[in-house]
Design an enzyme around this catalytic site. Structure first.
Site, PDB file in Angstrom:
ATOM      1  N   LYS A  54       0.737  -1.148   0.140  1.00  0.00           N
ATOM      2  CA  LYS A  54       0.079   0.050  -0.109  1.00  0.00           C
ATOM      3  C   LYS A  54       1.001   1.129  -0.045  1.00  0.00           C
ATOM      4  O   LYS A  54       0.761   2.215  -0.658  1.00  0.00           O
ATOM      5  CB  LYS A  54      -0.733   0.099   1.067  1.00  0.00           C
ATOM      6  CG  LYS A  54      -1.874   1.254   1.157  1.00  0.00           C
ATOM      7  CD  LYS A  54      -3.271   0.744   2.074  1.00  0.00           C
ATOM      8  CE  LYS A  54      -2.820   0.856   3.706  1.00  0.00           C
ATOM      9  NZ  LYS A  54      -2.113  -0.402   4.259  1.00  0.00           N
ATOM     10  N   THR A  77       3.924   1.467  -1.085  1.00  0.00           N
ATOM     11  CA  THR A  77       4.624   1.512  -2.344  1.00  0.00           C
ATOM     12  C   THR A  77       3.814   2.066  -3.450  1.00  0.00           C
ATOM     13  O   THR A  77       4.245   2.865  -4.159  1.00  0.00           O
ATOM     14  CB  THR A  77       5.194   0.158  -2.833  1.00  0.00           C
ATOM     15  OG1 THR A  77       5.984  -0.450  -1.648  1.00  0.00           O
ATOM     16  CG2 THR A  77       5.922   0.150  -4.010  1.00  0.00           C
ATOM     17  N   ARG A  98       2.163   8.085   7.236  1.00  0.00           N
ATOM     18  CA  ARG A  98       2.293   7.922   8.770  1.00  0.00           C
ATOM     19  C   ARG A  98       3.857   7.506   8.897  1.00  0.00           C
ATOM     20  O   ARG A  98       4.332   7.176   8.038  1.00  0.00           O
ATOM     21  CB  ARG A  98       1.653   6.868   9.448  1.00  0.00           C
ATOM     22  CG  ARG A  98       0.060   6.999   9.340  1.00  0.00           C
ATOM     23  CD  ARG A  98      -0.807   5.911   9.722  1.00  0.00           C
ATOM     24  NE  ARG A  98      -0.331   4.698   8.674  1.00  0.00           N
ATOM     25  CZ  ARG A  98      -0.712   3.403   9.082  1.00  0.00           C
ATOM     26  NH1 ARG A  98      -1.217   2.941  10.413  1.00  0.00           N
ATOM     27  NH2 ARG A  98      -0.641   2.386   8.186  1.00  0.00           N
ATOM     28  N   LYS A 138       7.723  -6.357   9.537  1.00  0.00           N
ATOM     29  CA  LYS A 138       7.616  -5.824   8.170  1.00  0.00           C
ATOM     30  C   LYS A 138       9.007  -5.408   7.710  1.00  0.00           C
ATOM     31  O   LYS A 138       9.485  -5.192   6.654  1.00  0.00           O
ATOM     32  CB  LYS A 138       6.800  -4.376   8.293  1.00  0.00           C
ATOM     33  CG  LYS A 138       5.505  -4.800   8.429  1.00  0.00           C
ATOM     34  CD  LYS A 138       4.584  -3.488   8.698  1.00  0.00           C
ATOM     35  CE  LYS A 138       4.824  -2.449   7.268  1.00  0.00           C
ATOM     36  NZ  LYS A 138       3.745  -1.359   7.477  1.00  0.00           N
ATOM     37  N   ALA A 187      -3.917   1.025  12.488  1.00  0.00           N
ATOM     38  CA  ALA A 187      -5.326   1.040  12.253  1.00  0.00           C
ATOM     39  C   ALA A 187      -6.401  -0.104  12.874  1.00  0.00           C
ATOM     40  O   ALA A 187      -7.415  -0.013  12.745  1.00  0.00           O
ATOM     41  CB  ALA A 187      -5.481   1.133  10.494  1.00  0.00           C
ATOM     42  N   PHE A 197      -3.847  -0.495   6.942  1.00  0.00           N
ATOM     43  CA  PHE A 197      -4.543  -1.806   6.818  1.00  0.00           C
ATOM     44  C   PHE A 197      -5.624  -1.793   5.669  1.00  0.00           C
ATOM     45  O   PHE A 197      -5.537  -0.980   4.669  1.00  0.00           O
ATOM     46  CB  PHE A 197      -4.991  -2.585   7.883  1.00  0.00           C
ATOM     47  CG  PHE A 197      -3.937  -2.723   8.941  1.00  0.00           C
ATOM     48  CD1 PHE A 197      -2.956  -3.639   8.631  1.00  0.00           C
ATOM     49  CD2 PHE A 197      -3.706  -2.572  10.119  1.00  0.00           C
ATOM     50  CE1 PHE A 197      -1.781  -4.055   9.667  1.00  0.00           C
ATOM     51  CE2 PHE A 197      -2.694  -2.699  10.915  1.00  0.00           C
ATOM     52  CZ  PHE A 197      -1.610  -3.256  10.507  1.00  0.00           C
ATOM     53  N   PHE A 208       3.429  -8.156  -9.142  1.00  0.00           N
ATOM     54  CA  PHE A 208       4.470  -8.698  -8.470  1.00  0.00           C
ATOM     55  C   PHE A 208       5.126  -9.651  -9.832  1.00  0.00           C
ATOM     56  O   PHE A 208       4.379  -9.749 -10.625  1.00  0.00           O
ATOM     57  CB  PHE A 208       4.102  -9.786  -7.499  1.00  0.00           C
ATOM     58  CG  PHE A 208       3.915  -8.950  -6.207  1.00  0.00           C
ATOM     59  CD1 PHE A 208       4.691  -9.397  -5.004  1.00  0.00           C
ATOM     60  CD2 PHE A 208       2.980  -8.188  -5.729  1.00  0.00           C
ATOM     61  CE1 PHE A 208       4.623  -8.739  -3.794  1.00  0.00           C
ATOM     62  CE2 PHE A 208       2.806  -7.357  -4.495  1.00  0.00           C
ATOM     63  CZ  PHE A 208       3.912  -7.601  -3.558  1.00  0.00           C
ATOM     64  N   TRP A 232       6.696  -0.671  -8.087  1.00  0.00           N
ATOM     65  CA  TRP A 232       8.121  -1.219  -7.339  1.00  0.00           C
ATOM     66  C   TRP A 232       9.117  -1.242  -8.407  1.00  0.00           C
ATOM     67  O   TRP A 232      10.403  -0.707  -7.929  1.00  0.00           O
ATOM     68  CB  TRP A 232       7.621  -2.559  -6.637  1.00  0.00           C
ATOM     69  CG  TRP A 232       8.868  -3.158  -5.886  1.00  0.00           C
ATOM     70  CD1 TRP A 232       8.593  -2.874  -4.473  1.00  0.00           C
ATOM     71  CD2 TRP A 232       9.845  -3.706  -6.246  1.00  0.00           C
ATOM     72  NE1 TRP A 232       9.994  -3.339  -3.754  1.00  0.00           N
ATOM     73  CE2 TRP A 232      10.622  -3.662  -4.986  1.00  0.00           C
ATOM     74  CE3 TRP A 232      10.552  -4.052  -7.663  1.00  0.00           C
ATOM     75  CZ2 TRP A 232      11.890  -4.577  -4.917  1.00  0.00           C
ATOM     76  CZ3 TRP A 232      12.045  -4.654  -7.594  1.00  0.00           C
ATOM     77  CH2 TRP A 232      12.459  -4.860  -6.201  1.00  0.00           C
TER      78      TRP A 232
END
Length: 560
Positions: free
Chosen positions: A74, A76, A97, A108, A276, A304, A384, A412
């Site tokens: 998200k 990215t 954030r 992460k 969240a 999220f 991806f 990405w």
């Protein structure tokens, strides 16, 4: 895979041509008097000294389908979309954030985007940054030190140590601190009582920090925080203790938004960081409004899935100021959809249209939920390397049959000013130019239990709510103390629409279990704790910290 795409996020960040932050500020229209440098590549912006008009920029809110361990990207997508909008000629600013050390060292490994769609300097943002989280942690724990000292020194306010609703915090995943006993060792060590720690991003002071409109509002909200009750069961606030000024003093520099840049040079404000799943999941309102003064389009995100962060953005943050989104981007991936369709994480690289068909029920529910707020969703299919063209084409066609605009975003690998997000940016720009009819999900005039029922039935798709006996008692206290007009902040697992993390997809025939209700009278909402969600997470079996280090030159290793 090309050499460009085989590099790690940290490798890509190191190779980026990062510009002095003064140049970025000048590009964004930030006058020198409002800029406070934190080294060469970071700065704080003082909104009170900013020579810019009233907030007018349109907001694009980036949300997602229900997250999975496969990752959705998200942040990215947020960065890549903003870079692509800037590339198309729009004046854009990002509002994100700040990362929490807890998940960085836990699962992460980093939270500044990825690949060629990152905010820089990624290592410094992920590790301490400008000290904002330290300031929030210090303010929170100063409050509790002052409360316990007040009790020890005679307890003029008649505070009942058994009825404290505020905890100490630490910006770390540490399950061993969830329940502790303090004040042991004799009379000189304080008054013994049961206590505990939350993670800093679940603190009410973090929520206040992110919802305050200015310094005066920050002080006022801090004063309204209820930290416990008297022996007569009357609420006790920070203003009763008389320490809201001291807490404001600890936060006076942190409350200024942090300015950084993307790899492509798009200005970004990274400020505040409530989770969240256990808090309201949005960056600071001050940063969002500052960005709206400086740019025509502000791209922000909520944590999220859309059932959590986006709902809270609409029903909590957007009630406080004119920050309602003009478009909502819902990030989806083929991998995550297949996982919601029943495929195990280690099998996601194999093509499986049948699983994709089963998994899109999750995405459909999120899209329909966004539409309930009167805002048009756009699906960003975050590509991806393992996705097949057949799967991507199938998903695009499915979105078309659902009447939703969608685009494959390869930000990405082709971000950083490249063309990987151009199609997505064009579709978002088209939505921004069209009118919308934003509305909240529920009225604040409804009883608290009806607000919860609205979220549970309309957003989660549940049959109803089961309130525990403690929750029912708390509900009576909320009504008695005049807090029933506040919005609700649901604390729920991020992995499922239900409160059971194992129920993926779009489950039906379930009940949400509310085990407690916690009034956050300074932040201005009521937290409903559901299921087994924890306000102090734990570390996984193999934390991301296990691969982190520094090389002999002091450069970070293992951040991703």
């Amino acid at each position: 895979m090309s050499e460009r795409n085989s590099l790690s996020d940290l490798d890509i960040a190191r190779q980026a041509d990062i510009r002095p932050i003064g140049d970025i500020a000048a590009t964004a229209g930030i006058n020198a008097e409002a800029l406070e440098l934190y080294g060469r590549y970071k700065a704080k912006v003082d909104p009170a000294r900013l020579d810019a008009p009233a907030p007018a920029g349109k907001v694009v809110l980036v949300s997602a389908m229900s997250p999975t361990p496969a990752g959705e990207g998200k942040s990215t997508t947020t960065v890549g979309l903003a870079d692509s909008l800037a590339r198309a000629g729009h004046k854009v600013m990002i509002a994100l954030r700040e990362p929490s050390l807890g998940p960085i060292l836990g699962m992460k490994g980093g939270a500044t985007g990825g690949g060629y769609s990152q905010v820089l300097p990624m290592d410094e943002i992920n590790l301490h940054f400008t000290g904002d989280f330290h300031a929030v942690t210090s303010a929170n724990n100063a409050l509790m030190a002052l409360v316990d000292n007040h009790i020890y020194q005679g307890n003029e306010l008649n505070i009942d140590p058994r009825r404290m609703t505020f905890k100490r915090v630490l910006d770390m995943n540490d399950r061993s601190l969830r329940e502790v006993v303090i004040g042991l060792g004799g009379p000189a060590q304080g008054v013994p009582r049961q206590d505990g720690f939350d993670i800093t991003v679940a603190s009410e002071i973090m929520a206040v920090f992110c919802l305050a409109t200015d310094l005066a509002d920050l002080r006022d909200r801090l004063g309204k925080i209820t930290f416990g009750y008297t022996y007569d069961r009357a609420p006790v606030t920070v203003a009763d203790l008389g320490v809201q000024g001291a807490l404001t003093l600890l936060l006076k520099e942190a409350i200024k938004p942090n300015l950084v840049q993307t790899i492509a040079g798009t200005p970004a404000l990274v400020h505040g960081g409530p989770f969240a799943n256990i808090a309201h999941g949005c960056n600071s309102l001050i940063a969002t409004q500052t960005a709206r003064r400086l740019a025509d389009i502000v791209v922000t995100e909520a944590g999220f899935g859309a059932d959590l962060g986006a709902e809270k953005y609409m029903d909590i943050k957007a009630r406080l100021a004119d920050v309602a989104p003009s478009a909502v981007v819902v990030v989806a991936t083929v991998r995550a959809l297949k996982m919601h369709g029943g495929v195990a994480k280690d099998k996601l690289t194999a093509p499986d249209l049948e699983a994709l068909l089963a998994g899109v029920d999750n995405l459909r529910r999120h899209l329909r939920n966004v539409e309930k707020f009167g805002v048009t969703p756009v699906v960003a299919i975050n590509r991806f390397a393992t996705d097949t063209q057949e799967e991507l084409d199938w998903l695009l066609e499915w979105c078309a049959t659902e009447g939703v605009e969608a685009a494959v975003a390869d930000v990405w690998g082709r971000g950083g000013g490249g063309d990987g997000g151009d199609e997505l940016a064009a579709k978002v720009a088209a939505v921004l130019s069209a009118p919308n009819s934003f509305r909240h999900l529920y009225s604040l005039d409804l009883p608290v239990e009806e607000k919860i029922m609205s979220i549970v039935q309309e957003i989660y798709g549940a049959d109803g709510v089961d309130f525990s006996v403690p929750a029912l008692k708390r509900l009576a206290d909320i009504k008695k103390n005049g807090w029933a007009g506040l919005p609700v902040c649901m604390a729920k697992t991020q992995y499922s629409f239900s409160d059971d993390a194992s129920r993926l997809g779009a489950p039906k025939g379930f009940t949400i279990h509310v085990r407690d209700l916690i009034p956050k009278t300074g932040a201005g909402f009521i937290v409903a704790l559901t299921g087994a969600v924890m306000t102090m997470p734990g570390l996984p079996p193999v934390p991301a910290a296990m691969r982190m280090d520094v090389d002999d030159a002091g450069n970070p290793v293992g951040l991703s």
